[in-house]
Design a protein around this motif. Structure first.
Motif: not given
Length: 107
Positions: A11-34
């Motif tokens: 699951t990928v979502s944009d977190n504009p406050e952090a300036g990054r996209y965040e990817a989650y697998i089963d609720g765990t942060l799996a990766g980011v794209a700044q």
């Protein structure tokens, strides 16, 4: 505004406050794209996938979701991150998003 999508178990979502996209697998942060966003473009500067989640499509999901969002928002893309550069090179249908400096007229 938050863009999100689910690709399989990622699951990928944009977190504009952090300036990054965040990817989650089963609720765990799996990766980011700044990124750094301006009114005309978004520069992707760094992508990181947690070692436990490598090989599960996390990086590709981050790139595809973020590029689809850039297209929807009418933004050009500056691929500073080598992962983005390589991914876009392998997916020609996204190359039209790449930022090109407009030439100026000089005599």
């Amino acid at each position: 505004m938050s863009d999100s999508s689910t690709t399989g178990a990622v699951t990928v979502s944009d977190n504009p406050e952090a300036g990054r996209y965040e990817a989650y697998i089963d609720g765990t942060l799996a990766g980011v794209a700044q990124y750094i966003r301006t009114h005309e473009l978004v520069a992707f500067v760094h992508t990181e996938v947690e070692p436990a989640f490598e090989g599960r499509g996390v990086g590709g999901s981050l790139v595809r979701t973020s590029l689809d969002a850039a297209r929807a928002q009418g933004l050009a893309v500056l691929a500073v991150c080598p992962f983005y550069t390589g991914w876009i090179a392998r997916h020609p249908d996204y190359q039209d998003l790449l930022y090109t400096k407009k030439s100026s007229v000089s005599d």
